[in-house]
Design an enzyme around this catalytic site. Sequence first.
Site, PDB file in Angstrom:
ATOM      1  N   LYS A  27     -11.145  -2.196   5.691  1.00 29.79           N
ATOM      2  CA  LYS A  27     -11.868  -1.042   6.238  1.00 29.79           C
ATOM      3  C   LYS A  27     -11.408   0.256   5.564  1.00 29.79           C
ATOM      4  CE  LYS A  27     -11.501  -0.113  10.806  1.00 29.79           C
ATOM      5  NZ  LYS A  27     -11.109   1.288  11.065  1.00 29.79           N
ATOM      6  N   SER A  28     -10.120   0.444   5.451  1.00 32.55           N
ATOM      7  CA  SER A  28      -9.609   1.684   4.840  1.00 32.55           C
ATOM      8  C   SER A  28     -10.099   1.827   3.404  1.00 32.55           C
ATOM      9  CB  SER A  28      -8.075   1.682   4.834  1.00 32.55           C
ATOM     10  OG  SER A  28      -7.578   1.726   6.139  1.00 32.55           O
ATOM     11  N   ARG A  32     -12.914   4.589   1.550  1.00 33.53           N
ATOM     12  CA  ARG A  32     -12.497   5.386   0.389  1.00 33.53           C
ATOM     13  C   ARG A  32     -13.352   5.055  -0.833  1.00 33.53           C
ATOM     14  NH1 ARG A  32      -8.547   4.976   4.071  1.00 33.53           N
ATOM     15  NH2 ARG A  32      -6.781   6.429   4.099  1.00 33.53           N
ATOM     16  N   ARG A 128     -10.556  11.717  20.904  1.00 37.57           N
ATOM     17  CA  ARG A 128      -9.391  11.597  20.005  1.00 37.57           C
ATOM     18  C   ARG A 128      -9.039  12.942  19.361  1.00 37.57           C
ATOM     19  NH1 ARG A 128     -10.037   6.422  16.309  1.00 37.57           N
ATOM     20  NH2 ARG A 128      -7.828   6.915  15.947  1.00 37.57           N
ATOM     21  N   ASP A 325      -2.149  -0.701  13.323  1.00 38.80           N
ATOM     22  CA  ASP A 325      -3.361  -1.236  13.954  1.00 38.80           C
ATOM     23  C   ASP A 325      -3.150  -2.638  14.525  1.00 38.80           C
ATOM     24  OD1 ASP A 325      -4.755   1.070  13.334  1.00 38.80           O
ATOM     25  OD2 ASP A 325      -5.469   0.287  11.413  1.00 38.80           O
ATOM     26  N   ARG A 356      -3.799   2.337  23.335  1.00 36.93           N
ATOM     27  CA  ARG A 356      -3.555   0.896  23.167  1.00 36.93           C
ATOM     28  C   ARG A 356      -2.316   0.402  23.920  1.00 36.93           C
ATOM     29  NH1 ARG A 356      -5.667   0.312  16.884  1.00 36.93           N
ATOM     30  NH2 ARG A 356      -7.852   0.111  17.495  1.00 36.93           N
TER      31      ARG A 356
HETATM   32  C1  S3P Z   1      -6.294   4.598   8.556  1.00 35.70           C
HETATM   33  C2  S3P Z   1      -5.087   5.096   8.975  1.00 35.70           C
HETATM   34  C3  S3P Z   1      -4.497   4.784  10.292  1.00 35.70           C
HETATM   35  C4  S3P Z   1      -5.131   3.567  10.928  1.00 35.70           C
HETATM   36  C5  S3P Z   1      -6.632   3.604  10.836  1.00 35.70           C
HETATM   37  C6  S3P Z   1      -7.073   3.648   9.379  1.00 35.70           C
HETATM   38  C7  S3P Z   1      -6.814   4.990   7.237  1.00 35.70           C
HETATM   39  O1  S3P Z   1      -4.704   5.900  11.146  1.00 35.70           O
HETATM   40  O2  S3P Z   1      -4.741   3.472  12.281  1.00 35.70           O
HETATM   41  O3  S3P Z   1      -7.192   2.456  11.444  1.00 35.70           O
HETATM   42  O4  S3P Z   1      -7.757   4.343   6.736  1.00 35.70           O
HETATM   43  O5  S3P Z   1      -6.291   5.959   6.665  1.00 35.70           O
HETATM   44  P1  S3P Z   1      -3.674   7.140  11.216  1.00 35.70           P
HETATM   45  O6  S3P Z   1      -3.807   7.919   9.969  1.00 35.70           O
HETATM   46  O7  S3P Z   1      -4.111   7.909  12.422  1.00 35.70           O
HETATM   47  O8  S3P Z   1      -2.313   6.515  11.383  1.00 35.70           O
END
Ligand code: S3P
Length: 458
Positions: A27-28, A32, A128, A325, A356
Site C-alpha cells: 500500500k505504501s 508513492r 485523525r 500496522d 487500535r
Molecule cells: C505509512 C506510514 C505509517 C503507517 C501507514 C502507512 C506510509 O503511518 O501506519 O499505514 O505509507 O507512510 P505513520 O506515518 O502515521 O506512522
Amino acid sequence: MAHDTPQPHASAPQGPLTGSIAVPGDKSISHRALMFSALAVGTSRVTGLLEGEDVLATAAALRAMGATIVREDDGTWVIDGVGVGGLLQPETALDMGNSGTSTRLLMGLVASHPITATFIGDASLSGRPMGRVIAPLSTMGADITASPGGTLPLMVRGICPAVPITYTLPIASAQVKSAILLAGLNTPGITRVIEPVATRDHSERMLQGFGAHLSVEDSPEGKVIAITGEAELTPQDIVVPGDPSSAGFWLVAGSIVPGSDLIVRNVGLNPTRTGLITALQMMGADITELDPRTVGGEPVADLRVRHAPLTAITVPADLAPSMIDEYPVLFVAASYATGTTIARGAHELRVKESDRIATMATALTACGVVCREHDDGLEIDGSGGTAIPGGARVASKLDHRIAMSMTVAGLAAAAAITIDDIAPVATSYPAFFDSLAMLTDTRLTDTGLTNNEAQQPA
Ligand code: S3P
C-alpha cells in the site's frame, strides 16, 4: 469510500490453512508510485499496484489535479505526469475516503504548488490528527485551515515558491517525513528532514529511482534526508512488491491454527517493515524465507509458515516503527501464546484508522481473552496454545486491520467471532477473504493440489 451498509462476517474455525497465496501490492509503495509518476514528465508504468480503495483515492485525487492515469486490461497502470510544479487546481474537494497516507502525502504535494485543495474523508479519517503535517507545511509557507483539533475537512492553500525548512520529526512517522519531502520537490533549495527514529524509507528509495537529488546521511540527531528542489523526475517502470502488512495476517493465522503449513508469496521485506516477523520469531513462530530476490528495488521473498507453539514476549519498543500496522494481529498471536505478552511503546496506535489499543482490548476481552490496557499498548494473557473462547460480536470501527485481525482470531477460537463490519477490508486487501477461502479449501489440499495459482499474480 464510505460504506453505507455494514457487512457482518462470522469467522469460525475451519481446519488448517494450507497451500499458497500471493499478497497484493504494498500500500505504501503503491501510493508513492502513483504520486511520483504523476510528477514525472512523461509516461510511467506500474505493475502490481494495490487496487484497494485507499490507493484508488490517491489515483482519483491525482487525476483531479491533472495527471492522466489509466489501468490497462492486463493490470498495468499507465501514468502521464504533469511534471513537478505542474499540478492543476482541482475543481472539487478531494475525497480521501479512509486513507491517512493519501491525505498527508497529498497535502505535502499541494503545499508547494500554486493551487488550493480541500480534503474530505470518512468518519474515521475525519477524526485523525493532521496537525503533525500542518505544522511543518505551514512553516514552508502553505496556508492551511483545518476543522477543530486539526482534522478534516481542511483546506490547503499552496504557496509557490515555498520556503525550504530543516525539520526534526517529533514523532516517528513516515507520512510526515514524506509530506515534507513531497513539498520539498517543488521548493527551491534544500529541504531537510531529520529522523531520530527510522521509519519506512520507500519515499527515499523511490525518489532516488525517479532521479531526484535526495541524500540520506547519518548524524548524531538521526538520519538526515535532504531533497533539492525544484526537482525534475524521470518517468519509471515500477514493479510494486507484495505488502508485508497484508502478509502479517497469514503469518499469524498459520502460526495459531493447528496443522497449518502455507506459503505467502511475494512478500516485501524492506527492513523498515519486518518488525512483526522478528517479533513472531522471538515468540517461536516457524517462518522461513524462500527464494529471496529484489523486486522494484526492494527485498522480496516467499514465506513458509507452519503452526508452532508461541511463547509470550515483551515486544521490544524499538520494533514499533517497523511493525506499527501489525500490532492488532500481533495481539491476536499473543492471545494464543503461553504466558503474558507485553507490547508497549506504541502510543501511535491510538490515532490510526481506529484507536487500535482500545478497539483490540474491547474485541479480545469480548472473546474471553484477558488483557490490560495501557496508554501505549496492551498486556495480554495468552491461552497457552488452546482455543480462545470467542463466541462474541466485535466492532471493527471502520478499521480494515481490526476486521482482518479479528477474522484471524476466529480461525482458532472455540466459537465463531462475528465482526460487525468487514467492508473496510476493501481499503487495503480486497482479496483477503478470497485468499482465506483458498487457504482453507480442503478440496484443493485433499487432492494434493496447492491453491489455484492461476487466480493469483505471480
Ligand atoms: C505509512 C506510514 C505509517 C503507517 C501507514 C502507512 C506510509 O503511518 O501506519 O499505514 O505509507 O507512510 P505513520 O506515518 O502515521 O506512522
